[in-house]
Design a protein around this motif. Structure first.
Motif, PDB file in Angstrom:
ATOM      1  N   VAL A   1       0.852  -1.186   0.000  1.00 23.10           N
ATOM      2  CA  VAL A   1       0.000   0.000   0.000  1.00 23.10           C
ATOM      3  C   VAL A   1       0.884   1.232   0.000  1.00 23.10           C
ATOM      4  N   THR A   2       0.316   2.365  -0.399  1.00 19.77           N
ATOM      5  CA  THR A   2       1.093   3.596  -0.495  1.00 19.77           C
ATOM      6  C   THR A   2       0.742   4.607   0.592  1.00 19.77           C
ATOM      7  N   ALA A   3      -0.255   4.280   1.417  1.00 17.83           N
ATOM      8  CA  ALA A   3      -0.644   5.175   2.506  1.00 17.83           C
ATOM      9  C   ALA A   3      -1.330   4.363   3.590  1.00 17.83           C
ATOM     10  N   LEU A   4      -1.195   4.823   4.832  1.00 15.16           N
ATOM     11  CA  LEU A   4      -1.785   4.125   5.970  1.00 15.16           C
ATOM     12  C   LEU A   4      -2.520   5.117   6.862  1.00 15.16           C
ATOM     13  N   PRO A   5      -3.763   4.809   7.246  1.00 13.26           N
ATOM     14  CA  PRO A   5      -4.445   5.673   8.221  1.00 13.26           C
ATOM     15  C   PRO A   5      -3.773   5.551   9.578  1.00 13.26           C
ATOM     16  N   VAL A   6      -3.804   6.637  10.311  1.00 12.47           N
ATOM     17  CA  VAL A   6      -3.256   6.650  11.666  1.00 12.47           C
ATOM     18  C   VAL A   6      -4.427   6.688  12.639  1.00 12.47           C
ATOM     19  N   LEU A   7      -4.490   5.703  13.529  1.00 10.70           N
ATOM     20  CA  LEU A   7      -5.626   5.555  14.425  1.00 10.70           C
ATOM     21  C   LEU A   7      -5.223   5.761  15.867  1.00 10.70           C
ATOM     22  N   GLU A   8      -6.146   6.335  16.621  1.00  6.90           N
ATOM     23  CA  GLU A   8      -5.947   6.424  18.060  1.00  6.90           C
ATOM     24  C   GLU A   8      -7.207   5.936  18.763  1.00  6.90           C
ATOM     25  N   GLY A   9      -7.064   5.649  20.048  1.00 13.08           N
ATOM     26  CA  GLY A   9      -8.214   5.164  20.806  1.00 13.08           C
ATOM     27  C   GLY A   9      -8.745   3.871  20.243  1.00 13.08           C
ATOM     28  N   GLU A  10     -10.054   3.807  20.017  1.00 15.28           N
ATOM     29  CA  GLU A  10     -10.692   2.594  19.520  1.00 15.28           C
ATOM     30  C   GLU A  10     -10.916   2.624  18.018  1.00 15.28           C
ATOM     31  N   GLY A  11     -10.045   3.328  17.336  1.00 17.59           N
ATOM     32  CA  GLY A  11     -10.098   3.307  15.881  1.00 17.59           C
ATOM     33  C   GLY A  11     -10.442   4.617  15.227  1.00 17.59           C
TER      34      GLY A  11
ATOM     35  N   VAL B   1     -14.173   9.670   4.012  1.00 22.37           N
ATOM     36  CA  VAL B   1     -15.471   9.598   3.354  1.00 22.37           C
ATOM     37  C   VAL B   1     -16.369   8.684   4.168  1.00 22.37           C
ATOM     38  N   GLY B   2     -17.676   8.907   4.104  1.00 25.57           N
ATOM     39  CA  GLY B   2     -18.627   8.065   4.814  1.00 25.57           C
ATOM     40  C   GLY B   2     -19.011   6.855   3.991  1.00 25.57           C
TER      41      GLY B   2
ATOM     42  N   PRO C   1      -9.816   6.748   3.858  1.00 22.40           N
ATOM     43  CA  PRO C   1     -10.379   6.005   4.981  1.00 22.40           C
ATOM     44  C   PRO C   1     -11.890   6.208   5.016  1.00 22.40           C
ATOM     45  N   VAL C   2     -12.615   5.139   5.263  1.00 24.18           N
ATOM     46  CA  VAL C   2     -14.073   5.212   5.367  1.00 24.18           C
ATOM     47  C   VAL C   2     -14.426   5.215   6.851  1.00 24.18           C
ATOM     48  N   VAL C   3     -15.112   6.261   7.297  1.00 28.42           N
ATOM     49  CA  VAL C   3     -15.380   6.420   8.732  1.00 28.42           C
ATOM     50  C   VAL C   3     -16.867   6.602   8.989  1.00 28.42           C
ATOM     51  N   ASP C   4     -17.276   6.232  10.208  1.00 30.21           N
ATOM     52  CA  ASP C   4     -18.671   6.445  10.607  1.00 30.21           C
ATOM     53  C   ASP C   4     -18.832   7.848  11.178  1.00 30.21           C
ATOM     54  N   GLY C   5     -19.981   8.125  11.735  1.00 31.59           N
ATOM     55  CA  GLY C   5     -20.268   9.459  12.240  1.00 31.59           C
ATOM     56  C   GLY C   5     -19.380   9.906  13.379  1.00 31.59           C
ATOM     57  N   ASP C   6     -18.744   8.957  14.051  1.00 29.64           N
ATOM     58  CA  ASP C   6     -17.838   9.279  15.159  1.00 29.64           C
ATOM     59  C   ASP C   6     -16.383   9.336  14.726  1.00 29.64           C
TER      60      ASP C   6
END
Length: 217
Positions: A37-47, A100-101, A122-127
């Protein structure tokens, strides 16, 4: 066959390779190489997505490896030089992340990628919690739909609705994603509407409209 537009949720990859804010530079490079892959999301907490670290972010370290910048260029490229001197995802990432949602349409995702010049979202929910990732190649999956499936959808969702009395005189053929409509209809004003709706079917590459006004009604 589908009666609703495809959304990001239909084509996204649910298994996401990600890093944490404290992930080290070499670990990020190794993850990109391992998972291709050419990019990685950076996550904190529970995602929750807080940023994205890409190859472009990492290559700044190589770009400035043996360069001595003047004061003016240091000020002009402050963010870039700061990343070049960093070794953790939190300092290397681009933030806030462009996301994006899952309910977004494929065209919305494509426009977002184009305007923000990114290859994946990255596909994310409302939170803001990650639910998947969608890439340019994912958005092209709809063009792999079988020709017969596309033909069935055009027949049921376009022809049957617009031409209930003429439907038996209309032929729908699809080859390599290209829809061909032929036959006689009772209302010529609906011909351009039929072409537009057929073109809007997810996976259709092009439409060739040969519909004509019936001479005998």
């Amino acid at each position: 066959m589908t009666s609703r537009p495809f959304t990001v949720a239909d084509v996204m990859t649910e298994k996401v390779v990600a890093v944490r804010p404290d992930t080290a530079f070499k670990e990020i490079v190794a993850a990109m190489e391992r998972w291709k892959v050419t990019a990685l999301p950076v996550l904190e907490g529970e995602g929750r997505v807080v940023g994205v670290v890409s190859e472009a972010d990492l290559l700044l370290k190589e770009e400035f490896h043996d360069r001595r910048l003047g004061m003016v260029e240091q000020l002009r490229r402050h963010d870039a030089t700061a990343k070049a001197g960093s070794d953790r995802a939190a300092e290397l990432m681009t933030a806030p992340a462009v996301t994006v949602g899952p309910e977004a349409s494929l065209s919305q995702a494509a426009r977002l990628m184009a305007t923000r010049r990114v290859k994946r979202l990255p596909v994310v929910d409302g939170d803001g919690v990650i639910r998947g990732i969608v890439s340019r190649s994912d958005l092209l999956k709809v063009f792999l739909r079988p020709d017969e499936e596309l033909a069935d959808e055009v027949r049921h969702e376009v022809v049957a609705h617009l031409f209930p009395l003429s439907r038996d005189r209309i032929e729908v053929r699809v080859e390599a994603g290209v829809v061909t409509l032929t036959g006689d209809v009772r209302d010529s004003s609906l011909i351009p509407v039929a072409e537009r709706l057929a073109r809007a079917v997810e996976g259709v590459v092009d439409v060739r409209c040969g519909l004509t006004l019936a001479t005998e009604l």
